[in-house]
Design an enzyme around this catalytic site. Structure first.
Site, mmCIF file in Angstrom:
data_model
loop_
_atom_site.group_PDB
_atom_site.id
_atom_site.type_symbol
_atom_site.label_atom_id
_atom_site.label_comp_id
_atom_site.label_asym_id
_atom_site.label_seq_id
_atom_site.Cartn_x
_atom_site.Cartn_y
_atom_site.Cartn_z
ATOM 1 N N ARG A 91 10.850 0.705 -3.777
ATOM 2 C CA ARG A 91 12.303 0.621 -3.940
ATOM 3 C C ARG A 91 12.782 1.598 -4.997
ATOM 4 N NH1 ARG A 91 15.198 -5.108 -4.942
ATOM 5 N NH2 ARG A 91 14.345 -4.889 -7.043
ATOM 6 N N GLY B 275 17.588 0.773 -3.727
ATOM 7 C CA GLY B 275 17.779 -0.513 -3.040
ATOM 8 C C GLY B 275 18.907 -0.527 -2.021
ATOM 9 N N TYR C 132 23.533 13.401 2.600
ATOM 10 C CA TYR C 132 24.627 14.367 2.640
ATOM 11 C C TYR C 132 25.835 13.855 1.869
ATOM 12 C CZ TYR C 132 27.352 11.456 5.763
ATOM 13 O OH TYR C 132 28.087 10.416 6.272
ATOM 14 N N LEU D 127 18.849 8.464 10.074
ATOM 15 C CA LEU D 127 17.850 7.573 9.467
ATOM 16 C C LEU D 127 18.388 6.820 8.252
ATOM 17 C CD1 LEU D 127 14.863 6.592 9.397
ATOM 18 C CD2 LEU D 127 14.450 8.438 7.762
ATOM 19 N N TYR E 45 21.207 5.729 7.722
ATOM 20 C CA TYR E 45 22.044 4.593 8.112
ATOM 21 C C TYR E 45 21.187 3.708 9.005
ATOM 22 C CZ TYR E 45 25.971 7.414 6.387
ATOM 23 O OH TYR E 45 26.822 8.161 5.609
#
Ligand SMILES: Cc1cc2nc3c(=O)[nH]c(=O)nc-3n(C[C@H](O)[C@H](O)[C@H](O)COP(=O)(O)OP(=O)(O)OC[C@H]3O[C@@H](n4cnc5c(N)ncnc54)[C@H](O)[C@@H]3O)c2cc1C
Ligand SMILES: *[C@@H]1O[C@H](CO)[C@@H](O)[C@H](O)[C@H]1NC(C)=O
Ligand SMILES: *[C@@H]1O[C@H](CO)[C@@H](O)[C@H](O)[C@H]1NC(C)=O
Ligand SMILES: *[C@@H]1O[C@H](CO)[C@@H](O)[C@H](O)[C@H]1NC(C)=O
Ligand SMILES: *[C@@H]1O[C@H](CO)[C@@H](O)[C@H](O)[C@H]1NC(C)=O
Ligand SMILES: *[C@@H]1O[C@H](CO)[C@@H](O)[C@H](O)[C@H]1NC(C)=O
Ligand SMILES: *[C@@H]1O[C@H](CO)[C@@H](O)[C@H](O)[C@H]1NC(C)=O
Ligand SMILES: *[C@@H]1O[C@H](CO)[C@@H](O)[C@H](O)[C@H]1NC(C)=O
Ligand SMILES: *[C@@H]1O[C@H](CO)[C@@H](O)[C@H](O)[C@H]1NC(C)=O
Length: 539
Positions: free
Chosen positions: A112, A115, A192, A479, A481
């Site tokens: 992580r 997170g 991005y 990826l 999202y």
């Protein structure tokens, strides 16, 4: 979706003990002693005081450490599986020990950074696991003369922008907008922000990295080799190892930039403007970034009605006097005027685009916990042919439903630098031919969480609706999202290339094949895995 049915080792052991004789129980207990085995193992591996960074379930700080950076609180209900240990390392050698000992004890590893994983993969798993939480490995070293920086694997975007700005107002990094997003997930999944049309993705500007592989070795670009280094820039590092640091190339920004947000409702021709935007947004001067946020708002005439608002949320890498003629030429329909615009230093523009609460200052960009946590579900799409007006109007209808009170669509323009980078340069393949990316989002709160399925169904229906208007074969997705609706790996069994290809090509197109090849080479035992990790095997 994740199944909430969990076979969790301690409870399994307990129920077995109740059923069988105590002798059987002792035998079973020895077989299932992985937690103790793990603790013994790390202590023997690591001369540094590793026990001081390990939180067991018994520890009074366990829960606060678990919750520390969880963004999507859908995944923290008491029924969700929790880690056997949480480790908060200060050194790379502590991580090496955790990797080797997890492997030896049959525990899975979840890494992580910020997170922000949309499906909670950095802190939940259906099999016994540990969390390596990198929050203390978050230093940022800037070399402004050479225009490079070394950023540790647990650093957050807000602090990166802040540290760069402290050194110089003319350098930046082309990363995302939310200051609490971590560099670990973000850079390794693409990443991005407002600079993508000029400089591409965060992952496009990574120069080197340090990663701990499944054998517990520390590798840099040279020792990992170009295939491995290719994979972790867009393929998601979680399938390959633990990134402890990135070396990045900083990019140039002017002293003064201009920001503006022009809001238009349906009554103010939002549909016509959004439609028109699709023909110009990817062709603008690459110093100009105009994204659209679509939400439902109350009518301004206070008649109790709602409408749709399109917010044209924008930045220009220059001053107002150059922006106005540019907009007049390329998007006059928006009617931008001087009064809409504000000139700012770059770091102030970063704050403007952040989701920090109203009244926040530039210093707050370093705050690790600025916002209340929410429940949400998101999906992504890429648009290659402008959506016709009737298509947009159908989309707006979804916002009339009760479930859409806190829903949002974000249209992010591509073009410029994004169209110049070949699809196979890094695993992120969504380049030339894409006009913009859509992020579909729906939020809900605690009070409405018992109806979570309603909101999730709303976004699934909307996703179904847009099918004819977005990319096909594959229907591409981003990826970062992450969306488990696209498909998940088998638990227990090794997922085959063909099975994983269903979701793999959506994220990576033809690059998926190479990712599987790299994975098979660098982690043949599939130690680093999760619901959507790259499988091993032959393509
Ligand atoms: C509020 C919000 C705003 C966002 N805005 C943007 C945006 O503007 N642009 C954009 O591109 N994306 C954006 N995202 C998406 C974001 O880029 C991804 O969610 C990203 O993966 C988050 O990285 P993280 O380190 O915070 O998450 P984590 O949950 O910590 O990690 C995500 C994944 O990466 C793995 N991982 C993390 N660190 C490491 C490491 N050091 N080594 C190996 N694996 C690691 C995790 O195991 C997990 O699989 C946003 C997300 C949120 C929640
Ligand atoms: C909890 O774990 C931390 C880190 O290992 C340790 O420093 C602390 O003493 C533990 N606290 C308790 C009450 O066990
Ligand atoms: C947690 O506490 C219980 C009861 O005190 C003990 O039996 C168990 O060994 C402890 N677990 C760990 C991982 O320390
Ligand atoms: C921000 O980066 C600086 C410089 O490396 C570091 O000292 C600091 O701890 C970081 N802050 C946070 C909140 O990570
Ligand atoms: C535009 O709308 C957004 C979101 O509703 C709001 O926060 C912002 O203040 C509005 N901007 C202007 C200039 O009205
Ligand atoms: C709405 O916007 C479109 C595209 O910009 C434009 O062609 C049209 O004339 C506008 N309609 C009105 C009523 O302003
Ligand atoms: C919109 O109106 C509703 C009902 O009148 C109200 O509850 C809500 O707070 C309003 N939303 C905003 C953003 O003003
Ligand atoms: C693994 O695959 C076999 C054969 O396809 C199947 O019978 C079995 O149920 C699978 N097990 C799991 C845990 O998915
Ligand atoms: C998965 O494949 C790897 C490598 O071939 C092998 O070591 C492992 O035992 C397999 N696991 C299962 C559950 O089949």
């Amino acid at each position: 979706m994740k199944t909430p049915t969990i076979v969790y080792m301690p409870s399994l052991l307990l129920s077995t003990c109740l059923v069988f004789s105590s002798l059987t129980c002792i035998v079973l207990a020895q077989q299932h002693q992985s937690p103790h085995k793990f603790l013994k193992c790390v202590q023997s591996h690591n001369s540094e005081s590793i026990s001081q960074v390990i939180y067991t379930k018994n520890n009074s700080s366990y829960l606060s450490n678990l919750l520390f950076s969880i963004q999507n609180i859908r995944f923290i209900s008491p029924s969700m599986p929790r880690p056997v240990f949480i480790i908060t390392p200060f050194t790379e050698s502590q991580i090496q020990a955790v990797v080797l000992c997890s492997k030896a004890s049959g525990l899975q590893v979840r890494v992580r950074c910020g997170g922000h994983d949309y499906e909670g993969l950095s802190y939940s798993s259906n099999v016994p696991f540990v969390i390596i939480d990198l929050r203390y490995l978050s230093s940022i070293k800037i070399d402004a003369e050479k225009r490079v920086a070394w950023v540790e694997g647990g650093a957050l975007l807000g602090n990166l922008s802040y540290q760069i700005a402290k050194r110089t107002g003319n350098l930046a990094y082309p990363n995302g907008l939310c200051p609490t997003v971590g560099v670990g997930g973000h850079f390794s999944g693409g990443g991005y922000g407002t600079l993508l049309r000029k400089y591409g993705l965060a992952a496009d500007n990574v120069l080197d990295a340090r990663i701990i592989n499944a054998n517990g070795e520390i590798l840099d670009r040279k020792s990992m080799g170009e295939d491995f280094f290719w994979a972790i820039r867009g393929g998601g590092a979680a399938s390959f190892g633990v990134v402890t640091a990135w070396k990045i190339r900083l990019v140039q920004v002017p002293d003064i930039v201009t920001v503006f947000t022009v809001n238009r409702t349906l009554e103010q021709n939002a549909t016509g403007l959004v439609h028109r935007w699709q023909y110009v947004a990817d062709k603008f001067d690459r110093d100009l970034f105009v994204r659209i946020l679509i939400t439902r708002v109350n009518s301004s005439d206070h008649n109790g009605k709602t409408t749709i608002q399109a917010a044209f949320n924008s930045i220009y890498l220059g001053k107002i006097d150059r922006l106005l003629p540019l907009m007049h030429e390329s998007f006059p329909e928006l009617g931008l005027v001087k009064e809409d615009c504000m000139e700012k230093r770059w770091i102030e523009a970063v704050l403007y685009f952040s989701d920090l609460p109203y009244g926040s200052t530039v210093d707050d960009l370093t705050n690790r916990n600025p916002n209340p946590r929410t429940y949400y579900k998101a999906k992504s799409d890429f648009v290659q042919v402008p959506i016709p007006k009737h298509g947009l109007e159908g989309l707006w209808k979804f916002f009339d439903e009760d479930d859409a009170a806190d829903a949002q669509l974000i249209f992010a323009p591509y073009g410029g630098r994004m169209s110049e980078i070949p699809e196979s340069e890094i695993p992120f393949p969504h380049r030339a031919g894409n006009i913009y990316e859509i992020q579909h989002l729906v939020y809900w709160d605690e009070e409405r969480n018992h109806e979570a399925e309603r909101y999730i169904n709303w976004i699934r229906r909307l996703y179904e609706y847009v099918t004819p208007f977005v990319s096909k074969n594959p229907r591409a997705a981003y990826l970062n999202y992450r969306d488990l609706d696209l498909g998940v790996n088998n638990e227990g069994n090794n997922t085959s290339y063909e099975e994983a290809n269903v979701w793999g090509t959506k994220y990576f197109k033809n690059n998926f094949k190479r990712l599987v090849e790299v994975k098979s080479k660098v982690d043949p035992s599939n130690f680093f895995r999760n619901e959507q990790s790259i499988p091993t095997g032959s393509s």
